[in-house]
Design a protein around this motif. Structure first.
Motif, mmCIF file in Angstrom:
data_model
loop_
_atom_site.group_PDB
_atom_site.id
_atom_site.type_symbol
_atom_site.label_atom_id
_atom_site.label_comp_id
_atom_site.label_asym_id
_atom_site.label_seq_id
_atom_site.Cartn_x
_atom_site.Cartn_y
_atom_site.Cartn_z
ATOM 1 N N HIS A 126 -98.597 29.135 -115.283
ATOM 2 C CA HIS A 126 -98.947 28.826 -113.899
ATOM 3 C C HIS A 126 -98.348 29.855 -112.943
ATOM 4 O O HIS A 126 -99.000 30.257 -111.987
ATOM 5 C CB HIS A 126 -98.454 27.429 -113.506
ATOM 6 N N TYR A 127 -97.127 30.270 -113.199
ATOM 7 C CA TYR A 127 -96.485 31.251 -112.334
ATOM 8 C C TYR A 127 -97.261 32.562 -112.329
ATOM 9 O O TYR A 127 -97.433 33.174 -111.285
ATOM 10 C CB TYR A 127 -95.043 31.506 -112.777
ATOM 11 N N ARG A 128 -97.714 32.984 -113.482
ATOM 12 C CA ARG A 128 -98.442 34.258 -113.576
ATOM 13 C C ARG A 128 -99.751 34.215 -112.796
ATOM 14 O O ARG A 128 -100.101 35.174 -112.111
ATOM 15 C CB ARG A 128 -98.711 34.611 -115.030
ATOM 16 N N VAL A 129 -100.471 33.111 -112.912
ATOM 17 C CA VAL A 129 -101.753 33.002 -112.199
ATOM 18 C C VAL A 129 -101.508 32.973 -110.694
ATOM 19 O O VAL A 129 -102.215 33.640 -109.932
ATOM 20 C CB VAL A 129 -102.547 31.766 -112.667
ATOM 21 N N VAL A 130 -100.497 32.233 -110.250
ATOM 22 C CA VAL A 130 -100.168 32.180 -108.816
ATOM 23 C C VAL A 130 -99.749 33.566 -108.331
ATOM 24 O O VAL A 130 -100.167 33.996 -107.245
ATOM 25 C CB VAL A 130 -99.070 31.127 -108.536
ATOM 26 N N LEU A 131 -98.961 34.269 -109.120
ATOM 27 C CA LEU A 131 -98.558 35.627 -108.738
ATOM 28 C C LEU A 131 -99.776 36.552 -108.686
ATOM 29 O O LEU A 131 -99.882 37.391 -107.785
ATOM 30 C CB LEU A 131 -97.507 36.168 -109.708
ATOM 31 N N ALA A 132 -100.715 36.392 -109.619
ATOM 32 C CA ALA A 132 -101.937 37.212 -109.607
ATOM 33 C C ALA A 132 -102.757 36.927 -108.349
ATOM 34 O O ALA A 132 -103.264 37.860 -107.707
ATOM 35 C CB ALA A 132 -102.771 36.942 -110.855
ATOM 36 N N ILE A 133 -102.866 35.652 -107.972
ATOM 37 C CA ILE A 133 -103.588 35.306 -106.743
ATOM 38 C C ILE A 133 -102.884 35.936 -105.545
ATOM 39 O O ILE A 133 -103.529 36.475 -104.647
ATOM 40 C CB ILE A 133 -103.712 33.775 -106.585
ATOM 41 N N GLY A 134 -101.558 35.897 -105.531
ATOM 42 C CA GLY A 134 -100.792 36.515 -104.449
ATOM 43 C C GLY A 134 -101.046 38.012 -104.357
ATOM 44 O O GLY A 134 -101.252 38.555 -103.261
ATOM 45 N N GLY A 150 -106.006 41.963 -98.161
ATOM 46 C CA GLY A 150 -105.509 42.219 -96.810
ATOM 47 C C GLY A 150 -105.151 43.676 -96.589
ATOM 48 O O GLY A 150 -105.502 44.268 -95.567
ATOM 49 N N GLY A 151 -104.459 44.262 -97.562
ATOM 50 C CA GLY A 151 -104.035 45.656 -97.432
ATOM 51 C C GLY A 151 -105.197 46.622 -97.372
ATOM 52 O O GLY A 151 -105.218 47.545 -96.553
ATOM 53 N N SER A 152 -106.213 46.400 -98.231
ATOM 54 C CA SER A 152 -107.362 47.307 -98.215
ATOM 55 C C SER A 152 -108.177 47.138 -96.932
ATOM 56 O O SER A 152 -108.702 48.120 -96.396
ATOM 57 C CB SER A 152 -108.241 47.084 -99.447
ATOM 58 N N THR A 153 -108.249 45.919 -96.429
ATOM 59 C CA THR A 153 -108.937 45.685 -95.159
ATOM 60 C C THR A 153 -108.227 46.423 -94.032
ATOM 61 O O THR A 153 -108.866 47.117 -93.227
ATOM 62 C CB THR A 153 -108.998 44.174 -94.848
ATOM 63 N N LEU A 193 -104.190 40.786 -91.969
ATOM 64 C CA LEU A 193 -102.759 40.447 -91.924
ATOM 65 C C LEU A 193 -102.501 39.065 -92.519
ATOM 66 O O LEU A 193 -101.535 38.878 -93.276
ATOM 67 C CB LEU A 193 -102.247 40.499 -90.482
ATOM 68 N N MET A 194 -103.369 38.109 -92.181
ATOM 69 C CA MET A 194 -103.210 36.755 -92.731
ATOM 70 C C MET A 194 -103.287 36.773 -94.256
ATOM 71 O O MET A 194 -102.483 36.147 -94.935
ATOM 72 C CB MET A 194 -104.285 35.817 -92.168
ATOM 73 N N SER A 195 -104.248 37.495 -94.781
ATOM 74 C CA SER A 195 -104.409 37.579 -96.230
ATOM 75 C C SER A 195 -103.171 38.207 -96.878
ATOM 76 O O SER A 195 -102.659 37.698 -97.878
ATOM 77 C CB SER A 195 -105.660 38.384 -96.578
ATOM 78 N N ALA A 196 -102.687 39.296 -96.298
ATOM 79 C CA ALA A 196 -101.500 39.961 -96.849
ATOM 80 C C ALA A 196 -100.271 39.053 -96.775
ATOM 81 O O ALA A 196 -99.504 38.947 -97.747
ATOM 82 C CB ALA A 196 -101.243 41.272 -96.107
ATOM 83 N N PHE A 197 -100.088 38.376 -95.651
ATOM 84 C CA PHE A 197 -98.931 37.488 -95.505
ATOM 85 C C PHE A 197 -99.041 36.265 -96.415
ATOM 86 O O PHE A 197 -98.037 35.791 -96.955
ATOM 87 C CB PHE A 197 -98.718 37.075 -94.053
ATOM 88 N N LEU A 198 -100.252 35.744 -96.591
ATOM 89 C CA LEU A 198 -100.442 34.633 -97.531
ATOM 90 C C LEU A 198 -100.089 35.078 -98.948
ATOM 91 O O LEU A 198 -99.463 34.343 -99.709
ATOM 92 C CB LEU A 198 -101.874 34.112 -97.488
#
Length: 129
Positions: free
Chosen positions: A3-11, A18-21, A49-54
């Motif tokens: 679960h941690y790996r998938v959450v980290l991948a989503i992050g 966000g960064g590419s935008t 910014l919201m995407s990157a911060f999320l």
């Protein structure tokens, strides 16, 4: 641990989105190639910014990021469904080099996965304040 790996991948995906935008709009603005109006550009920057911060919040397993990502993913899916149904239309200023239909379908699939995964039993407990 899985679960941690998938959450980290989503992050990481959220940070990349966000960064590419942000980077793409910064580069096109500096090169005077960005045709977005000031209001649309502000919206795109805030969304990036919201995407990157999320994404950063997910990497830290912050409960606020978990909740906001669920909310924003739901809003994004709803907006894409309304676009598919031709209830709403974008004026073109938010479009990118990726064809809109491909981007919209990928967005629905990704955000649908995010909602389904984050609502799995036991996932909520890994997030803290």
């Amino acid at each position: 641990m899985k679960h941690y790996r998938v959450v980290l991948a989503i992050g990481i995906i959220e940070i990349c989105i966000g960064g590419s935008t942000l980077l793409g709009n910064l580069i096109t603005s500096v090169l005077s190639q960005n045709s977005k109006s000031f209001g649309v550009l502000c919206f795109v920057i805030i969304a990036g910014l919201m995407s990157a911060f999320l994404g950063l919040g997910l990497l830290k397993f912050r409960r606020e990021a978990f909740r906001l990502l669920l909310y924003f993913s739901s809003v994004i899916i709803l907006s894409k469904v309304l676009i598919f149904m031709d209830v709403i239309r974008l004026n073109g200023a938010l479009e990118t080099v990726i064809p809109g239909s491909i981007k919209d379908i990928a967005s629905v699939i990704y955000h649908g996965f995010v909602i389904a995964y984050l609502n799995k039993p036991g996932i909520r407990q890994i997030f803290h304040r």
